[in-house]
Design a protein around this motif. Sequence first.
Motif, PDB file in Angstrom:
ATOM      1  N   GLN A  31      -0.786   0.591   1.653  1.00  0.00           N
ATOM      2  CA  GLN A  31      -0.544   0.621   3.058  1.00  0.00           C
ATOM      3  C   GLN A  31       0.859   1.262   3.538  1.00  0.00           C
ATOM      4  N   VAL A  32       1.835   1.192   2.423  1.00  0.00           N
ATOM      5  CA  VAL A  32       2.988   1.754   2.737  1.00  0.00           C
ATOM      6  C   VAL A  32       2.783   3.292   2.985  1.00  0.00           C
ATOM      7  N   LEU A  57       8.298   6.241   0.134  1.00  0.00           N
ATOM      8  CA  LEU A  57       8.446   4.728   0.922  1.00  0.00           C
ATOM      9  C   LEU A  57       8.914   4.994   2.206  1.00  0.00           C
ATOM     10  N   SER A  62       4.613   0.937   8.681  1.00  0.00           N
ATOM     11  CA  SER A  62       3.954   2.070   7.817  1.00  0.00           C
ATOM     12  C   SER A  62       3.804   3.100   8.854  1.00  0.00           C
ATOM     13  N   THR A 217      -6.704   2.168   8.606  1.00  0.00           N
ATOM     14  CA  THR A 217      -6.169   3.430   7.651  1.00  0.00           C
ATOM     15  C   THR A 217      -7.052   4.839   7.909  1.00  0.00           C
ATOM     16  N   ASN A 230      -3.305   0.191  -0.853  1.00  0.00           N
ATOM     17  CA  ASN A 230      -1.853   0.382  -1.303  1.00  0.00           C
ATOM     18  C   ASN A 230      -1.057  -0.627  -1.352  1.00  0.00           C
ATOM     19  N   THR A 232       2.376  -3.081  -0.684  1.00  0.00           N
ATOM     20  CA  THR A 232       3.448  -2.840   0.529  1.00  0.00           C
ATOM     21  C   THR A 232       4.589  -3.668   0.126  1.00  0.00           C
ATOM     22  N   ALA A 236       5.634  -2.771  -3.518  1.00  0.00           N
ATOM     23  CA  ALA A 236       5.660  -1.367  -3.781  1.00  0.00           C
ATOM     24  C   ALA A 236       6.746  -0.680  -4.496  1.00  0.00           C
ATOM     25  N   ILE A 333       1.562   4.102  -5.724  1.00  0.00           N
ATOM     26  CA  ILE A 333       1.670   4.139  -4.053  1.00  0.00           C
ATOM     27  C   ILE A 333       1.033   5.602  -3.983  1.00  0.00           C
TER      28      ILE A 333
END
Length: 409
Positions: A31-32, A57, A62, A217, A230, A232, A236, A333
């Motif tokens: 997600q990140v 990141l 996001s 996504t 992913n 977050t 992350a 990631i």
Amino acid sequence: MDVNRRNFLKGAAVGVSGAAITGATLVHGAQVDGTATPQSANPPSYPFHGVNQAGILTPGPSYKQAFSCYAAFDVIARDRKDLAGLFKTLTARARFLTAGGTPPNLGVAQPPSDNDVLGPVIPADGLTLTVSVGASLFDDRFGLADRKPRVLKPMPIFPDDTPDPAWMGGDLLVQMCAHSPDTIHHTIRDITRHTRGAMQLRWKIEGYASPSRPTGTGRNLLGFKDGTANPTGGDASSLVWVDDPREPAWAIGGTYHVVRLIRMLVEFWDRVSINEQERMFGRRRDSGAPLDGNAEFDTPNFAADPKGSVIPLDSHMRLANPRTTETANQRLIRRSYNYDLGIDPNGNISAGHIFTAFQQDVERQFETIQARLKGEPLVDYVEPFGGGYFFALPGVRDESDWYAAKMLA
């Protein structure tokens, strides 16, 4: 027309080399930086200075820029002093380009300081540059062998790969991401112009992200959402930034950077039933929901399906992320893009996926996941052919700092 699997794959193998002349395994999960957000009137920009590099990141909500370029270089600097000069030049160009501004006027008797592709004033355009080094930089040329990150090495050839040396490795990798494609073009031209004589392009590929359609996504070129799981936030960060005391002191705050160039045999894929496609991924194509769920971000219940009756045991999502306590620290990631190189010499579409992943330990994370994915059903439809392992340097902290300063100290 004979379009059976054997003939298609035979033609595709030739096509990868052809694309190299003319011009990662999939790991589910993020997600990140996993979602391509439609451009707004004032798209976000990202600070250049910091403990960690940008483009890994993204801070705030996001947001992954819509366009990218991955450029691998062979370093041809003569000695360590020249290598330091190269990193200082890269820092200066990245600092200016990511902030934007007006290039200097060198006078009518000199070549212009900028190509004006973006006009007389360069916009920041959300540009990030992420500079990473390959294992080959730590050979005997610059006396850096004792400073190599602990598990940095050339990317191995995995069992399902179709390697093309023209698209592999490099002493240095520059990842460029921005909101507009002409910003990417402008950036690579600026970087190569100012570093000529110190590094030479080895391979380059440009990518683009798919917007959220209809929500959630973005999608890869097989039509499935890519990066749903992913990690977050703090989760992350704990999986990405190197903090192992066994690493060289300069490497703390960097991260292992894996790039895999994966051709997708899209024409062959389009002849596969939707049921078979979804069972290979373990998710529904339209919504991205796991086969035992209703929405994209539903958590699959593998424990309730031990024999894989609903989500097959060899599905991509189940192999990549078994969601157990033991495999939690193996997640990584994702920050991947799609690519399109046109057609190969056989007239087949040459397009696919720039798999990009960041992690603390490439052996504990990427290679462990890769071992689980060996022989998965998707291998008939994807051909990893290039890329490499790199180490993304720690961030440039302030105006007096520069890329790799501690590494070369």
